[in-house]
Design an enzyme around this catalytic site. Sequence first.
Site, mmCIF file in Angstrom:
data_model
loop_
_atom_site.group_PDB
_atom_site.id
_atom_site.type_symbol
_atom_site.label_atom_id
_atom_site.label_comp_id
_atom_site.label_asym_id
_atom_site.label_seq_id
_atom_site.Cartn_x
_atom_site.Cartn_y
_atom_site.Cartn_z
ATOM 1 N NE ARG A 1 -41.649 -1.016 8.970
ATOM 2 C CZ ARG A 1 -40.845 -0.646 8.010
ATOM 3 N NH1 ARG A 1 -39.840 0.157 8.275
ATOM 4 N NH2 ARG A 1 -41.010 -1.082 6.797
ATOM 5 C CG ASP B 1 -26.928 0.636 8.026
ATOM 6 O OD1 ASP B 1 -27.226 0.669 6.815
ATOM 7 O OD2 ASP B 1 -27.780 0.746 8.932
#
Length: 273
Positions: free
Chosen positions: A32, A140
């Site tokens: 990532r 979030d």
Amino acid sequence: MRDSEFEFIRSIVYKRSRISLGPDKRELVSARLGKRLRATKLPSLGDYCRLLKSPDAEEELGNLIDAISTNHTFFFRESVHFDFLRDKVVPEMSERARAERWRRFYVWSAACSSGEEPYSIAMTLAGALPQSPWHIEATDISRRILTKAADAIYDEDTLAKLAPTLMRTHFQRGFGPQEGQYRVKSALRERVTFRHLNLLEGEPPFTETFQAIFCRNVMIYFDRPTQEELVGRLARRLVPGGYLFVGHSESLSPIRHDLRMIKPAIYQKPFGS
Ligand SMILES: C[S@@+](CC[C@H](N)C(=O)[O-])C[C@H]1O[C@@H](n2cnc3c(N)ncnc32)[C@H](O)[C@@H]1O
């Protein structure tokens, strides 16, 4: 990736999001971070770590958490939760609403990702409470994913399993360049407020308590003390008798809490607490 780089990334991710990256996540982190190196055009991980330590790191820190965390979600995921909401929570809370002078039925989707969860709750409430006021808070940690959630545009294949009546009632079909995409209609979008929130930092930006909270498939990324802290924080935001929904792989049995298990992955705040 050098040990020192992995340790640095691990500690900064924990500090920022409380996501706990064990040694088994080293390869995932490395893959990532590769994306972040390409995006920032930095030649090495050492340079990337230096960027994260610099005074202008704020934006990249957000991108790092985004890259590390998983946003995987889908409509009506773990569908028994939505059945329980419709068949048990809504009738029970509707009975209490008048006596307790509740203004509205109020639900929190606490790690809402790209919106599929709060819009699934919204479709459930639209069917179950056609005449009563209700609203959903959706939060979030990722600003990028919140923008996507508020846009409410989904590809046809992510909606393939939705009942045709739900599609007709709640989605608008795209034409021309938007062919193959659908947007949640404004009547439903207006019932959901999206806000940025790190669940483990500060206080949520709302004062009312909720009849139900969905906090699903995020606790698996936290260590046990963090899970305990989070469940305590969420429980304080429930009305007595209110329900907490967690992911089916997130049993609360290893941690200390005051909630009563009703069914797997469904907990209730005791009355009188
Ligand atoms: C796998 S998704 C779960 C989405 C949805 N709840 C579901 O069950 O399908 C996990 C979400 O948690 C968010 N997240 C991770 N750490 C967080 C934190 N500390 N505070 C708030 N959200 C967080 C991620 O950005 C991601 O969108």
